[in-house]
Structure formats: structure tokens, C-alpha cells
Write a protein that holds these residues in place. Structure first.
Motif, PDB file in Angstrom:
ATOM      1  N   LEU A   1     -51.120 -60.960 -70.485  1.00 31.01           N
ATOM      2  CA  LEU A   1     -52.685 -61.689 -70.239  1.00 31.01           C
ATOM      3  C   LEU A   1     -53.028 -63.272 -70.693  1.00 31.01           C
ATOM      4  N   ILE A   2     -53.027 -64.507 -70.191  1.00 32.88           N
ATOM      5  CA  ILE A   2     -53.860 -65.433 -70.967  1.00 32.88           C
ATOM      6  C   ILE A   2     -54.609 -65.116 -70.089  1.00 32.88           C
ATOM      7  N   SER A   3     -55.788 -65.733 -70.584  1.00 38.27           N
ATOM      8  CA  SER A   3     -57.561 -66.170 -70.078  1.00 38.27           C
ATOM      9  C   SER A   3     -58.790 -66.676 -71.140  1.00 38.27           C
TER      10      SER A   3
ATOM     11  N   LEU B  59     -51.654 -62.818 -65.004  1.00 36.47           N
ATOM     12  CA  LEU B  59     -50.674 -62.475 -65.427  1.00 36.47           C
ATOM     13  C   LEU B  59     -49.511 -62.911 -65.276  1.00 36.47           C
ATOM     14  N   PHE B  60     -48.484 -62.821 -66.694  1.00 38.79           N
ATOM     15  CA  PHE B  60     -47.267 -63.129 -66.005  1.00 38.79           C
ATOM     16  C   PHE B  60     -46.420 -61.309 -66.947  1.00 38.79           C
TER      17      PHE B  60
ATOM     18  N   GLY C  32     -44.543 -71.722 -73.851  1.00 36.04           N
ATOM     19  CA  GLY C  32     -45.216 -72.894 -73.684  1.00 36.04           C
ATOM     20  C   GLY C  32     -44.484 -74.022 -72.189  1.00 36.04           C
ATOM     21  N   ASP C  33     -44.086 -73.211 -71.446  1.00 36.97           N
ATOM     22  CA  ASP C  33     -43.745 -73.407 -70.012  1.00 36.97           C
ATOM     23  C   ASP C  33     -45.200 -72.452 -68.997  1.00 36.97           C
ATOM     24  N   VAL C  34     -45.725 -71.549 -69.799  1.00 36.62           N
ATOM     25  CA  VAL C  34     -46.563 -70.723 -69.311  1.00 36.62           C
ATOM     26  C   VAL C  34     -47.498 -70.766 -69.426  1.00 36.62           C
ATOM     27  N   MET C  35     -48.024 -71.662 -70.459  1.00 31.73           N
ATOM     28  CA  MET C  35     -49.434 -72.037 -71.698  1.00 31.73           C
ATOM     29  C   MET C  35     -49.256 -73.426 -70.539  1.00 31.73           C
ATOM     30  N   LEU C  36     -48.371 -74.451 -70.525  1.00 33.77           N
ATOM     31  CA  LEU C  36     -48.375 -74.920 -69.558  1.00 33.77           C
ATOM     32  C   LEU C  36     -48.607 -75.345 -67.822  1.00 33.77           C
ATOM     33  N   ASP C  37     -47.968 -74.040 -67.194  1.00 29.98           N
ATOM     34  CA  ASP C  37     -48.423 -73.824 -65.861  1.00 29.98           C
ATOM     35  C   ASP C  37     -50.312 -73.278 -65.767  1.00 29.98           C
ATOM     36  N   PHE C  38     -50.223 -72.802 -67.392  1.00 29.61           N
ATOM     37  CA  PHE C  38     -51.699 -71.641 -67.027  1.00 29.61           C
ATOM     38  C   PHE C  38     -52.980 -73.485 -67.431  1.00 29.61           C
ATOM     39  N   LEU C  39     -52.596 -73.855 -67.905  1.00 23.80           N
ATOM     40  CA  LEU C  39     -53.551 -75.188 -67.771  1.00 23.80           C
ATOM     41  C   LEU C  39     -53.726 -76.142 -66.663  1.00 23.80           C
TER      42      LEU C  39
ATOM     43  N   ARG D 243     -56.847 -78.050 -62.463  1.00 21.93           N
ATOM     44  CA  ARG D 243     -56.949 -78.375 -61.227  1.00 21.93           C
ATOM     45  C   ARG D 243     -58.629 -77.372 -60.792  1.00 21.93           C
ATOM     46  N   GLN D 244     -58.583 -76.542 -61.331  1.00 16.11           N
ATOM     47  CA  GLN D 244     -59.811 -75.037 -60.724  1.00 16.11           C
ATOM     48  C   GLN D 244     -61.051 -76.002 -61.646  1.00 16.11           C
ATOM     49  N   ILE D 245     -61.143 -76.527 -61.815  1.00 16.20           N
ATOM     50  CA  ILE D 245     -62.622 -76.967 -63.053  1.00 16.20           C
ATOM     51  C   ILE D 245     -63.018 -78.432 -63.219  1.00 16.20           C
ATOM     52  N   PRO D 246     -63.776 -78.761 -61.546  1.00 13.43           N
ATOM     53  CA  PRO D 246     -63.626 -80.316 -61.748  1.00 13.43           C
ATOM     54  C   PRO D 246     -64.220 -81.240 -63.280  1.00 13.43           C
TER      55      PRO D 246
END
Length: 182
Positions: A47-49, A61-62, A68-75, A80-83
Motif C-alpha cells: 500500500l502507498i498512501s 494497492l499493489f 520507482g515505476d510504482v512510485m511514478l504511477d502513484f505520483l 491528476r486528481q489534485i488540481p
């Protein structure tokens, strides 16, 4: 860190969850060691949160290793969600220091900035309280029989927390992280 107009401050963390983790309390007869029955299966998810002192919670969740790829996907999902611009405060996990992650952060500096907590200081991060909540209430109370069931339990619990901003805000009122509540 000076507060920037229009920026959102998020506290982030990542944890590994295992089906055979023992959390909470147990009991046994006086003089006998308590035994918690296991299922014989070992499976996990990660989990990254991030969360804010306003009660906002984002998570991913993954099942693969945190890299690094998981971190970049989350970032990418986060911005994208936060304006508004995101100030993300995290521990010094090696992934946060990867060159690939830092290059991406430099390219998106107008949208997100990473701040690192001192080494070995989980007590300064309110997201650690979310981690404890997940381990105690989503994994520990409902022993999953399969990996899919465990992931569903964790996802359900985190979505419930997203709808309970007052509970998320309470994480920031704990004595050792009260400095984050401003």
C-alpha cells in the motif's frame, strides 16, 4: 517549509501487508502462552498512501515490490486528481531517492514537490497512524483466506476511511504528530 498559496500538503508512506501478521491482543489461560491459529498460507500486498490534515486520503494497492515505476504511477495519479500543487512529505525510502523519480519530479516541479523526513523518524509521520489502522482493522480483524480477499478487505477499509474525513483528521491530533495539524 513555507506554506505556498494554493498548495496542498500531503503526508505519504508505504507499507507491506501480510496475511499472517499478528496485530492486536490475544489471550490465554494463566500460565499458558496464547496461540493464534494460522492459515498456513502466506500472501501479501503493498500500500502507498497520502493524507492531509483536512481529512483527504489517496491510496494505491499493489502486489509487486515497491519500486520507482510504482512510485511514478502513484505520483501521476496524485497530480491528476489534485488540481493544486502538492507538497508531499515522505520518509527516506530508497525509492524516493531514485534518479528516475527525481528526474520526473524536476519535470513536474510546478505541480508537485517532495520533502523528506529525517531518517528513522516514523513517529513524525501521521500516515504511519493510517498504516496501523489498516493493519489492525483491515488485516488483523478479518483474516483473509486468499490474497484477493485480503486486497478487497484493505480496499474496502480504505474507501470507508476516505468517506470519514473526521477519522483521517484525528490521525493528526496524536501527540507526537500534533505539529502537523496547523
Amino acid at each position: 517549509m513555507a506554506k505556498q498559496e494554493g498548495a496542498e500538503i500531503h503526508w505519504g508512506d508505504e507499507i507491506g501487508l501480510r496475511a499472517d501478521d499478528q496485530t492486536g491482543r490475544s489471550y490465554g489461560k494463566r500460565g499458558q502462552t496464547p496461540v493464534v491459529p494460522g492459515m498456513g498460507q502466506r500472501f501479501r500486498c503493498n500500500l502507498i498512501s497520502t493524507l492531509t490534515n483536512h481529512g483527504t486520503l489517496y491510496f494505491k494497492l499493489f502486489t509487486q515490490n515497491f519500486n520507482g515505476d510504482v512510485m511514478l504511477d502513484f505520483l501521476r495519479r496524485l497530480i491528476r486528481q489534485i488540481p493544486r500543487k502538492v507538497f508531499l512529505i515522505v520518509d527516506k525510502h530508497p525509492v524516493h531517492l531514485f534518479a528516475k523519480v527525481n528526474r520526473w519530479l524536476e519535470q513536474h516541479a510546478e505541480r508537485i514537490r517532495l520533502f523528506l523526513l529525517p531518517s528513522y523518524s516514523p513517529d513524525l509521520n501521521p500516515d504511519e497512524l493510517l498504516n496501523h489502522d489498516v493493519k489492525a482493522n483491515a488485516v488483523g480483524r478479518k483474516r483473509a483466506k486468499t490474497k484477493v480477499e485480503m486486497i478487497e478487505n484493505v480496499r474496502r477499509h480504505l474507501r470507508r476511511r476516505q468517506r470519514q474525513p473526521d477519522v483521517v483528521r484525528r490521525f493528526f491530533r496524536e501527540k507526537h504528530v500534533a505539529y502537523t495539524a496547523q
